[in-house]
Design a protein around this motif. Structure first.
Motif, PDB file in Angstrom:
ATOM      1  N   VAL A 265      -5.148   6.212  -0.596  1.00  0.00           N
ATOM      2  CA  VAL A 265      -4.305   5.110  -0.780  1.00  0.00           C
ATOM      3  C   VAL A 265      -4.487   4.525  -1.933  1.00  0.00           C
ATOM      4  CG1 VAL A 265      -3.926   4.964   1.875  1.00  0.00           C
ATOM      5  CG2 VAL A 265      -5.663   3.526   0.445  1.00  0.00           C
TER       6      VAL A 265
ATOM      7  N   GLY B  29       0.605   5.585   0.275  1.00  0.00           N
ATOM      8  CA  GLY B  29      -0.355   6.658   0.860  1.00  0.00           C
ATOM      9  C   GLY B  29       0.050   7.896   0.373  1.00  0.00           C
TER      10      GLY B  29
ATOM     11  N   ARG C  13       0.846  -1.191   0.078  1.00  0.00           N
ATOM     12  CA  ARG C  13       0.053  -0.037   0.056  1.00  0.00           C
ATOM     13  C   ARG C  13       0.823   1.125  -0.070  1.00  0.00           C
ATOM     14  NH1 ARG C  13      -4.476   0.736   4.746  1.00  0.00           N
ATOM     15  NH2 ARG C  13      -5.573  -0.486   3.268  1.00  0.00           N
TER      16      ARG C  13
END
Length: 197
Positions: free
Chosen positions: A65, A35, A33
């Motif tokens: 995200v 961000g 992930r």
């Protein structure tokens, strides 16, 4: 292997220099992930030579995200000064939008008592008023997250916590078309008035 921006749906926005004023532009604590917290430029001012000008229109206080290998932004929340900027935002995000994503827009010129869902650009947006607060605080209230739960986390950790709750969010707000929203919206506030020059 740390997730880098070029492996996510943010890559094009980054190459177009739209990701501004970031307090976070990095892999988060969750594997795969990435961000982003900052502002997204929606319309640039005409630039003369090499001067850097702030964008004419932007979505501010963005929290978003994206996951490595997915072509779309999974979660996006941001502030818009006017409801009609949803069209600009959808055009700028383009193929980074998906029916699978969760998108929250806090809009300055809609009735404070209203919450809408608006389908636009192949995605569904939750459109909410902003109550003299920040997108972050509004999200915490909407998603029932206690600030104390997040106290010990850094920016990436807080972004993960908000994104996880947001991705599981479902609510049925009044569904309106973009055109009806534009008709119903109030005047656009001049954010520079009442400020010392």
């Amino acid at each position: 292997m740390t997730t880098t921006i070029d492996k996510t749906a943010f890559a094009r926005l980054e190459s177009e220099k739209r990701l501004l004023n970031s307090v976070l532009k990095a892999a988060t604590k969750k594997p795969g992930r990435f961000g982003f917290r900052g502002d997204v430029a929606l319309k640039f001012q005409t630039q003369l030579a090499d001067e850097a000008r702030p964008p004419e229109i932007s979505s501010d206080q963005v929290i978003a995200v994206a996951h490595e290998g997915e072509p779309y932004i999974a979660f996006f929340a941001g502030f818009l000064l006017s409801f009609e900027y949803i069209k600009l935002l959808a055009e700028v995000l383009g193929d980074a939008l998906s029916p699978k994503g969760k998108y929250f827009l806090f809009v300055d010129n809609i009735d404070i008592s209203k919450k809408y869902t608006v389908d636009f650009g192949g995605a569904t947006f939750y459109v909410l008023p902003i109550d003299e607060s920040t997108v972050y605080n509004e999200l915490l209230a909407l998603l029932y997250i206690e600030k104390t739960e997040l106290k010990k986390l850094d920016t990436a950790g807080k972004t993960d916590a908000v994104a996880d709750k947001a991705l599981a969010f479902s609510a049925s707000f009044e569904k309106i078309s973009f055109e009806d929203g534009v008709k119903a919206m109030g005047p656009v506030r001049n954010i520079y008035e009442n400020r010392p020059v």
